[in-house]
Scaffold this active site. Structure first.
Site: not given
Ligand SMILES: Cc1ncc(COP(=O)(O)O)c(C=O)c1O
Length: 475
Positions: A160, A245, A247, A283
């Site tokens: 990312y 992570d 998410i 998200k």
């Protein structure tokens, strides 16, 4: 001149925001597509937003006016919320017993959601959760807790693009890329981790941990239990931390099912202190504007320090109030998660089929709000410059803002991240038709730059930005 008045931190370029990822987002802002008012504008496919299930949230809000109207059983709770200060850990806070209970209810609601998304294979203990202003803040807080300035985290590529800003800029921490390759679907291997680790050591960088995104942004793939096990073995062997992570955990729409690192370390009590999870509602619930994230850690010292640091980016009390009501509604949660995943899958399939009509394929994925798209055959030269050239054509001639792999630190030219959940199905179809015309015209390869409209290329568009070149210079 103006810079002379700034601190070194404010003036330096380690914020990473000059990468083509952020610049593409800006280009879209200058000429946004609208089917009626600007049908030749740029279509935004560079934003991993989930707009597919807003109707479910909106209809819940309509049915629960108390939550949005800051009422409890019809009574206005405005003053209570206006005065509530969530300074976790401070004695003043603990003395406010009513407030403390509310706080626990909120964390419990988030903990329950995280448990549900992990198929309740593990129990999420709300006492190990720290609320943060999104995953951005959670990741930065973990860097502040785990690394000194100049110390490094290994991150598998592609990753990312926001990490360059979130992890490095204010903390002074370094990122060392772990280069993964298309030859095995960009899976993380022990050899790649070892190579990155030894490379860091040669540069005299002290490695403090590994950070992975699972499911991966930008790959849209989940890690298997075995891969997670191997990763945990690696961090134990090197005596470093692991940040996962997660998410995108609720976006997993196909098998294999999502396995959280918390599940993978079950029964390995001696490693749990070094494993930390990041989560956010940006998200899975499509609420990036609400700024709700969390750190989940078994490490008491990390939880204590992170809780104090969260004072710099708290979640507002009215947001917490609304979401605790929403997430405590078991029926809503169950319906939403399943329906949302179904819609993500449909949209994913629509993109894959649309790209297929242009002869373009994607890495097989089972999660995320994007596909990792292989356009290597459209490059004029198999270099990062060739990739940027194709990217400029796609932004300016085709009118699609997608993210080049180089902005995700992928070292194989020709891969792009294409998002599909931030637009209507009709807009996605327009995008696919534009791409089909572009590929069919042969413009990509033969270099005929008949431009869609007058692009005035900014200076940044003519060169690779410093982030895309993966400048390793700090300030
Ligand atoms: C892997 C990853 N981590 C963190 C973030 C930031 O999320 P938030 O909006 O919760 O700060 C994003 C946003 O795209 C992301 O993809």
């Amino acid at each position: 001149m103006a810079q002379i008045l700034l601190s070194r931190k404010a003036a330096c370029n380690t914020h990473g925001q000059d990468s083509s990822y952020f610049l593409g987002l800006q280009e879209y802002e200058n000429d946004p597509y609208d089917p009626k008012t600007n049908p030749t504008g740029i279509i935004q496919m560079g934003l991993a937003e989930n707009q597919l299930s807003f109707d479910l949230l909106e209809s819940w809000l309509q049915r629960h006016p108390d939550a949005a109207g800051l009422r409890r059983f019809g009574r206005v709770v405005f003053r209570e919320l206006a005065l509530f200060q969530d300074y976790h850990g401070l004695p003043e806070f603990k003395r406010v017993s009513a407030g403390f209970q509310q706080h626990n209810v909120r964390l419990q609601a988030l903990a329950d959601l995280m448990g549900d998304l992990r198929d309740n294979k593990i129990e999420i203990d709300p006492r190990k959760l720290v609320l943060t202003a999104g995953a951005t803040s959670a990741n930065e807080i973990l860097m502040f807790c785990l690394a000194e300035p100049g110390e490094a985290f290994l991150i598998p590529t592609p990753y990312y693009p926001g990490f360059d800003r979130d992890l490095k800029w204010r903390t002074g921490a370094e990122i060392v890329p772990v280069h993964c390759s298309s030859s095995n679907g960009f899976r993380i291997t022990r050899a790649a981790l070892e190579k990155a680790y030894q490379g860091a050591r040669k540069r005299n960088l002290s490695v403090k941990g590994v950070l992975v995104t699972n499911p991966s942004n930008p790959l849209g793939t989940t890690m298997s239990r075995n891969e997670l096990g191997a990763l945990v073995d690696f961090v134990v062997a090197k005596d470093v931390h692991l940040i996962s992570d997660e998410i995108y955990s609720g976006t997993t729409f196909d098998s294999p099912r999502f396995v959280s690192v918390t599940e993978a370390i079950e029964g390995r009590a001696h490693v749990s202190d070094r494993v930390h999870v990041v989560y956010s509602l940006s998200k899975d619930l499509g609420l990036p504007g609400f700024r709700v994230g969390a750190i989940y850690s078994n490490n008491e010292a990390v939880v204590a320090a992170a809780t104090k640091m969260s004072s710099f980016g708290l979640v507002s009390s009215q947001t917490q109030y609304l979401l605790s009501a929403l997430l405590s509604d078991e029926e809503f949660k169950g319906n939403y998660t399943g329906e949302n995943q179904k819609r993500i899958k449909q949209r994913h399939d629509r993109l894959v089929q649309g790209l297929g009509r242009s002869g373009i394929s994607c890495l097989k994925s089972n999660a995320g709000l994007f596909c990792w798209v292989d356009m290597r055959h459209l490059l004029r030269s198999n270099t990062l410059e060739g990739e940027m050239e194709l990217w400029r054509e796609i932004v300016y001639e085709v009118g699609l803002n997608i993210s080049p792999g180089s902005s995700c630190h992928c070292d194989e030219p020709g891969w792009f991240r294409v998002c599909f959940a931030n637009m209507s199905a009709e807009t996605l179809d327009v995008a696919m038709r534009r791409l089909q015309d572009f590929v069919a015209s042969g413009r990509a390869r033969d270099g005929d730059s008949r431009q869609r409209k007058k692009p005035i290329l900014g200076k940044w568009m003519l060169t690779l930005s410093s982030s895309d070149r993966r400048s390793e210079r700090g300030c």
